[in-house]
Design an enzyme around this catalytic site. Sequence first.
Site, PDB file in Angstrom:
ATOM      1  N   LYS A 140     -15.638 -66.193-105.991  1.00 41.65           N
ATOM      2  CA  LYS A 140     -15.506 -67.354-105.125  1.00 41.65           C
ATOM      3  C   LYS A 140     -14.036 -67.338-104.402  1.00 41.65           C
ATOM      4  O   LYS A 140     -14.038 -67.949-103.039  1.00 41.65           O
ATOM      5  CB  LYS A 140     -15.552 -68.616-105.878  1.00 41.65           C
ATOM      6  CG  LYS A 140     -15.582 -70.004-105.017  1.00 41.65           C
ATOM      7  CD  LYS A 140     -15.607 -71.177-105.960  1.00 41.65           C
ATOM      8  CE  LYS A 140     -15.591 -72.594-105.338  1.00 41.65           C
ATOM      9  NZ  LYS A 140     -15.883 -73.624-106.022  1.00 41.65           N
TER      10      LYS A 140
ATOM     11  N   HIS B 184     -11.135 -67.423 -99.401  1.00 38.11           N
ATOM     12  CA  HIS B 184      -9.852 -67.096 -98.849  1.00 38.11           C
ATOM     13  C   HIS B 184      -9.676 -65.680 -98.350  1.00 38.11           C
ATOM     14  O   HIS B 184      -8.347 -65.613 -97.790  1.00 38.11           O
ATOM     15  CB  HIS B 184      -9.017 -67.583-100.180  1.00 38.11           C
ATOM     16  CG  HIS B 184      -9.101 -69.085-100.769  1.00 38.11           C
ATOM     17  ND1 HIS B 184      -8.845 -69.960 -99.804  1.00 38.11           N
ATOM     18  CD2 HIS B 184      -9.472 -69.213-101.930  1.00 38.11           C
ATOM     19  CE1 HIS B 184      -9.067 -71.192-100.453  1.00 38.11           C
ATOM     20  NE2 HIS B 184      -9.568 -70.951-101.635  1.00 38.11           N
TER      21      HIS B 184
ATOM     22  N   PRO C 240     -12.488 -80.127 -96.109  1.00 37.54           N
ATOM     23  CA  PRO C 240     -11.362 -80.636 -95.286  1.00 37.54           C
ATOM     24  C   PRO C 240     -10.298 -79.666 -94.661  1.00 37.54           C
ATOM     25  O   PRO C 240      -9.871 -79.449 -93.904  1.00 37.54           O
ATOM     26  CB  PRO C 240     -10.821 -81.856 -95.934  1.00 37.54           C
ATOM     27  CG  PRO C 240     -11.468 -81.686 -97.472  1.00 37.54           C
ATOM     28  CD  PRO C 240     -12.397 -80.772 -97.254  1.00 37.54           C
ATOM     29  N   VAL C 241      -9.808 -78.689 -95.882  1.00 41.07           N
ATOM     30  CA  VAL C 241      -8.798 -77.736 -95.568  1.00 41.07           C
ATOM     31  C   VAL C 241      -9.117 -76.466 -96.316  1.00 41.07           C
ATOM     32  O   VAL C 241      -9.652 -76.506 -97.444  1.00 41.07           O
ATOM     33  CB  VAL C 241      -7.396 -78.222 -96.362  1.00 41.07           C
ATOM     34  CG1 VAL C 241      -6.225 -77.217 -96.057  1.00 41.07           C
ATOM     35  CG2 VAL C 241      -6.955 -79.538 -95.611  1.00 41.07           C
TER      36      VAL C 241
ATOM     37  N   THR D 244      -7.559 -72.011 -96.445  1.00 41.31           N
ATOM     38  CA  THR D 244      -6.771 -71.172 -95.983  1.00 41.31           C
ATOM     39  C   THR D 244      -7.368 -69.804 -96.201  1.00 41.31           C
ATOM     40  O   THR D 244      -7.746 -69.288 -97.153  1.00 41.31           O
ATOM     41  CB  THR D 244      -5.182 -70.934 -96.487  1.00 41.31           C
ATOM     42  OG1 THR D 244      -4.633 -72.476 -96.480  1.00 41.31           O
ATOM     43  CG2 THR D 244      -4.215 -70.157 -96.192  1.00 41.31           C
TER      44      THR D 244
ATOM     45  N   HIS E 260      -7.729 -69.255-107.662  1.00 41.77           N
ATOM     46  CA  HIS E 260      -7.522 -70.427-106.991  1.00 41.77           C
ATOM     47  C   HIS E 260      -6.635 -70.421-106.008  1.00 41.77           C
ATOM     48  O   HIS E 260      -5.404 -69.933-106.122  1.00 41.77           O
ATOM     49  CB  HIS E 260      -7.460 -71.769-108.109  1.00 41.77           C
ATOM     50  CG  HIS E 260      -7.111 -73.083-107.215  1.00 41.77           C
ATOM     51  ND1 HIS E 260      -7.795 -73.904-106.390  1.00 41.77           N
ATOM     52  CD2 HIS E 260      -5.912 -73.497-107.192  1.00 41.77           C
ATOM     53  CE1 HIS E 260      -7.214 -74.773-106.153  1.00 41.77           C
ATOM     54  NE2 HIS E 260      -6.201 -74.746-106.477  1.00 41.77           N
TER      55      HIS E 260
END
EC number: 4.6.1.18
Length: 149
Positions: free
Chosen positions: A32, A37, A67-68, A70, A144
């Site tokens: 994930k 990412h 919402p956000v 990277t 994460h």
Amino acid sequence: MGLEKSFILFSLLVLVLGWVQPSLSKESSADKFKRQHMDTEGSSNSSPTYCNQMMTRGDMTNGSCKPVNTFVHEPLADVQAICSQENVTCKNGKKNCYKSTSALHITDCRLKGNSKYPNCDYKTSDYQKHIIIACDGNPSVPVHFDATV
């Protein structure tokens, strides 16, 4: 008697497949992280539609707009190596976060204020920043994305 044994074996097979199959399709935290990412293929190249494309491709606009997010534009091995760099406390208070020793090329995607699902529209911004990631497992791998600094 043979038919009875066949029925029992068939029932056991169905039971085992029903138990094993869901675990085969479950995405690991490491996978994930890579999906959400990692973009080792390149960068946004200042394209205003980069985030819209990548957020859709990464399945982050399915049911709602994330919402956000990277994206890191470095080799996966370099990002995985962060798991053995400076240990820092995560935003949630856990102790399994690590800060990169060097600044990395990243793209920050932020949902625009007037954007609503299903028309998720993102602002694309390129940076060179240190990143903080959470790592788990043995060997330790990124699971994460915690922050940029």
